[in-house]
Scaffold this motif. Structure first.
Motif, PDB file in Angstrom:
ATOM      1  N   UNK A  18      -3.377   6.076  -8.876  1.00 58.98           N
ATOM      2  CA  UNK A  18      -3.167   6.799 -10.141  1.00 58.98           C
ATOM      3  C   UNK A  18      -4.468   7.422 -10.642  1.00 58.98           C
ATOM      4  N   UNK A  19      -5.500   6.596 -10.720  1.00 56.70           N
ATOM      5  CA  UNK A  19      -6.747   7.059 -11.341  1.00 56.70           C
ATOM      6  C   UNK A  19      -7.486   8.058 -10.458  1.00 56.70           C
ATOM      7  N   UNK A  20      -7.467   7.819  -9.141  1.00 53.48           N
ATOM      8  CA  UNK A  20      -8.139   8.757  -8.237  1.00 53.48           C
ATOM      9  C   UNK A  20      -7.471  10.121  -8.211  1.00 53.48           C
ATOM     10  N   UNK A  21      -6.139  10.123  -8.155  1.00 51.57           N
ATOM     11  CA  UNK A  21      -5.411  11.393  -8.103  1.00 51.57           C
ATOM     12  C   UNK A  21      -5.614  12.153  -9.415  1.00 51.57           C
ATOM     13  N   UNK A  22      -5.568  11.435 -10.529  1.00 54.42           N
ATOM     14  CA  UNK A  22      -5.801  12.052 -11.828  1.00 54.42           C
ATOM     15  C   UNK A  22      -7.194  12.694 -11.858  1.00 54.42           C
ATOM     16  N   UNK A  23      -8.169  11.935 -11.393  1.00 53.84           N
ATOM     17  CA  UNK A  23      -9.551  12.419 -11.350  1.00 53.84           C
ATOM     18  C   UNK A  23      -9.662  13.662 -10.432  1.00 53.84           C
TER      19      UNK A  23
ATOM     20  N   UNK B 286       0.835  -1.202   0.000  1.00 52.97           N
ATOM     21  CA  UNK B 286       0.000   0.000   0.000  1.00 52.97           C
ATOM     22  C   UNK B 286       0.875   1.260   0.000  1.00 52.97           C
ATOM     23  N   UNK B 287       1.900   1.256   0.840  1.00 54.95           N
ATOM     24  CA  UNK B 287       2.786   2.422   0.944  1.00 54.95           C
ATOM     25  C   UNK B 287       3.513   2.657  -0.384  1.00 54.95           C
ATOM     26  N   UNK B 288       3.964   1.569  -0.988  1.00 53.44           N
ATOM     27  CA  UNK B 288       4.676   1.673  -2.264  1.00 53.44           C
ATOM     28  C   UNK B 288       3.728   2.192  -3.355  1.00 53.44           C
ATOM     29  N   UNK B 289       2.484   1.678  -3.351  1.00 52.64           N
ATOM     30  CA  UNK B 289       1.498   2.116  -4.340  1.00 52.64           C
ATOM     31  C   UNK B 289       1.200   3.600  -4.183  1.00 52.64           C
TER      32      UNK B 289
ATOM     33  N   UNK C   3       0.016  12.322 -14.915  1.00 53.56           N
ATOM     34  CA  UNK C   3      -1.027  12.056 -15.911  1.00 53.56           C
ATOM     35  C   UNK C   3      -1.869  13.305 -16.170  1.00 53.56           C
ATOM     36  N   UNK C   4      -2.105  14.084 -15.098  1.00 55.94           N
ATOM     37  CA  UNK C   4      -2.901  15.300 -15.254  1.00 55.94           C
ATOM     38  C   UNK C   4      -2.080  16.402 -15.921  1.00 55.94           C
ATOM     39  N   UNK C   5      -0.782  16.392 -15.636  1.00 51.76           N
ATOM     40  CA  UNK C   5       0.071  17.475 -16.134  1.00 51.76           C
ATOM     41  C   UNK C   5       0.464  17.270 -17.597  1.00 51.76           C
TER      42      UNK C   5
ATOM     43  N   UNK D 182       0.735   8.314  -6.595  1.00 52.45           N
ATOM     44  CA  UNK D 182       0.384   9.732  -6.503  1.00 52.45           C
ATOM     45  C   UNK D 182       1.182  10.564  -7.519  1.00 52.45           C
ATOM     46  N   UNK D 183       2.514  10.417  -7.559  1.00 50.72           N
ATOM     47  CA  UNK D 183       3.249  11.185  -8.581  1.00 50.72           C
ATOM     48  C   UNK D 183       2.820  10.839 -10.013  1.00 50.72           C
ATOM     49  N   UNK D 184       2.537   9.560 -10.277  1.00 44.72           N
ATOM     50  CA  UNK D 184       2.102   9.198 -11.636  1.00 44.72           C
ATOM     51  C   UNK D 184       0.757   9.854 -11.937  1.00 44.72           C
ATOM     52  N   UNK D 185      -0.151   9.845 -10.957  1.00 49.92           N
ATOM     53  CA  UNK D 185      -1.453  10.495 -11.146  1.00 49.92           C
ATOM     54  C   UNK D 185      -1.297  11.981 -11.445  1.00 49.92           C
TER      55      UNK D 185
END
Lengths: 269, 266
Positions: B151-156, B84-87, B98-100, B92-95
């Motif tokens: 990834x998907x939540x942070x992007x959203x 979980x910690x690794x994910x 993805x937005x940037x 978060x940075x990947x998300x």
């Protein structure tokens, strides 16, 4: 007396304006790759400590002018100068205020105001005192720890004004800051703004669609044409200060100025 | 002047009485379930199928006394928590990226969605081959089940960010670090919490599935091992311990949520 003093000051002042807009064009890109011209050949100047309003029909590019000055939007043609410098070289702090309060929803009233002081690089030890001073000045005492969602619209805008003041801007760009408020709160906020302005004497550009509000607050009112907008008239408001919004409404000169601006807008250009 | 004066609204009361009642009624439901389960055994359903609460309790007690229970719990908890910690750290940075980087995201999107739709459980045998039968393969399984959630939540979450708020801070020339710490990350806090909430369950799934397939410790292994010996009581004891871990995790997230995103209650 006030008016006389101002006139003398004007005569003595050098001709270099605080803000200069010369033949500026701005266009927005369309999704299809085209361009929609929004502002065309706009020219005006604002002097140091001057309060200038911009009025015009919806979509004429009033807000666009402010976005260009604040650096949020690039212009295509013409020159924009602040204190004689280009926007890239500008060192002046520009304080922007939107119609929406745009407060940090998770932060308290005090923290929302404090971030203005932080961004102005005010020394750590002076920030608390400055925040406390502004909270008193804007009559927000007792609400320091409240979050924005616990406040009324008028109070939220006062917090936004507090953040703006904590930032100690050299120039105020106000984009219909009281547009979402009810008539009574709007007048109260206008009075508040005049109090701030008379204390700090900074240059203000105030965008509004409320002509009475523009006349009440300003030294000059600029009238913009429909899109692509440019300045069609520059009307001086030579009403004495300090002004009381409620008294002003009974003044014949006030009514004449409001009429004159209305007929400019109706002319449609 | 008085037209601006307003009194502070009362902050909502804590409602302790209601929460006490809620706890009591929940306990009542639990007791009813356990009673029904226990009496099913006495009414003729064989304990080979359903065991019984008393037998499971006894087993848990024995396992706790010998310390074996905590060895397995700690093992599974470690695998899930590390995954979980690794994910979180990677997702978060990947998300945010993805937005940037919108175009790069568009290019990558079908691949991300394909991986996301793949039942990650099916990867477990491969992960055992790649990462061995020890801790690491389980951490990677937990990681692979959870990372997409972040990834998907942070992007959203970033897509919903208030543009005016960001613009306002840009006009004040907010440095990038301040923009991140004072605007963007707090904005994302509710999305991070939501991801954690889902992630706790998923990371446990990942860890346990990997344990079922190949390991020598952990609650998944204990359950698998008990089932192999038709020891239903052991299976249920393992399940109870797993539930306890998941419930503890959820409690932690609820605490965090209360502290961080109270502003969304508006």
């Amino acid at each position: 007396m006030n008016a006389v003093a101002r006139h003398l000051h004007h005569d003595a002042a050098p001709t270099k304006p605080k803000i200069g807009f010369e033949g500026v064009d701005v266009a927005y890109p369309t999704p299809e790759g085209g361009r929609i011209p929004v502002v065309s050949e706009a020219s005006f100047a604002v002097g140091k400590g001057e309060f200038v309003s911009i009025v015009g029909p919806s979509g004429c590019g009033k807000s666009t002018v402010l976005r260009v000055l604040s650096g949020l939007l690039a212009h295509e043609k013409g020159t924009v100068r602040i204190n004689g410098r280009s926007l890239e070289e500008n060192r002046e702090r520009i304080g922007f205020m939107f119609q929406r309060d745009t407060l940090l929803p998770w932060a308290s009233v005090a923290d929302n105001i404090r971030i203005g002081a932080e961004l102005a690089n005010i020394a750590h030890e002076r920030r608390d005192a400055r925040v406390a001073e502004l909270i008193g000045f804007l009559r927000l005492s007792g609400f320091e720890k409240h979050r924005p969602h616990q406040l009324s619209g008028g109070m939220r805008q006062r917090v936004a004004l507090g953040r703006l003041l904590a930032f100690e801007p050299h120039i105020y760009l106000l984009d219909e800051p009281f547009g979402a408020l009810d008539a009574q709160t709007k007048i109260a906020m206008g009075r508040e703004l005049l109090r701030v302005w008379s204390e700090y004497k900074r240059s203000v550009i105030f965008v509004t669609h409320d002509i009475e509000e523009a006349v009440t607050l300003s030294d000059r009112v600029l009238v913009m044409s429909p899109r692509p907008g440019h300045i069609v008239r520059d009307i001086a408001v030579d009403l004495p200060r300090p002004r009381d919004p409620k008294q002003l409404r009974k003044d014949a000169r006030f009514a004449d100025l409001v009429d004159a601006i209305w007929s400019e807008l109706d002319a449609g250009h | 002047m008085t037209d601006l004066a307003q009194t502070a609204p009362a902050l909502p009361a804590s409602g302790t009485r209601r929460s006490l009642k809620l706890a009591r009624d929940r306990l009542l439901v639990l007791v009813l379930i356990l009673a029904a389960w226990e009496s099913a055994g006495h009414l003729g359903v064989s304990e080979i199928w359903i065991s019984s609460p008393s037998a499971v309790g006894e087993r848990l007690w024995t396992l706790a006394l010998s310390g074996e229970l905590f060895v397995h719990m700690q093992r599974t908890l470690t695998e899930a928590a590390l995954g979980l910690a690794l994910a979180f750290a990677v997702g978060v940075p990947i998300g945010i990226a993805m937005a940037r980087y919108k175009y790069a995201n568009e290019v990558a999107e079908p691949f991300i969605m394909a991986l996301y739709s793949l039942p990650r459980v099916a990867l477990a045998p491969l992960f055992i081959i790649w990462f061995g039968i020890d801790l690491f393969s389980k951490v990677m399984m937990a990681f692979s089940t959870v990372i997409f959630i972040f990834m998907l939540n942070i992007h959203e979450g970033l897509k919903t960010i208030d543009r005016d708020l960001v613009d306002l801070f840009r006009t004040m020339r907010a440095p990038r670090a301040l923009m991140l710490s004072k605007v963007i990350l707090p904005w994302l806090a509710p999305w991070v919490i939501a991801s954690l909430r889902i992630g706790i369950g998923l990371s446990l799934i990942g860890a346990v599935v990997a344990e079922l397939i190949g390991s020598s410790a952990g609650l998944g292994w204990y359950i698998e091992n008990s089932a192999g010996r038709l020891d239903t009581t052991g299976v249920f004891a393992g399940l109870v311990a797993l539930t306890a871990i998941a419930a503890g995790g959820n409690l932690l997230v609820a605490r965090l949520e209360k502290r961080i995103s109270g502003w969304r209650a508006a």
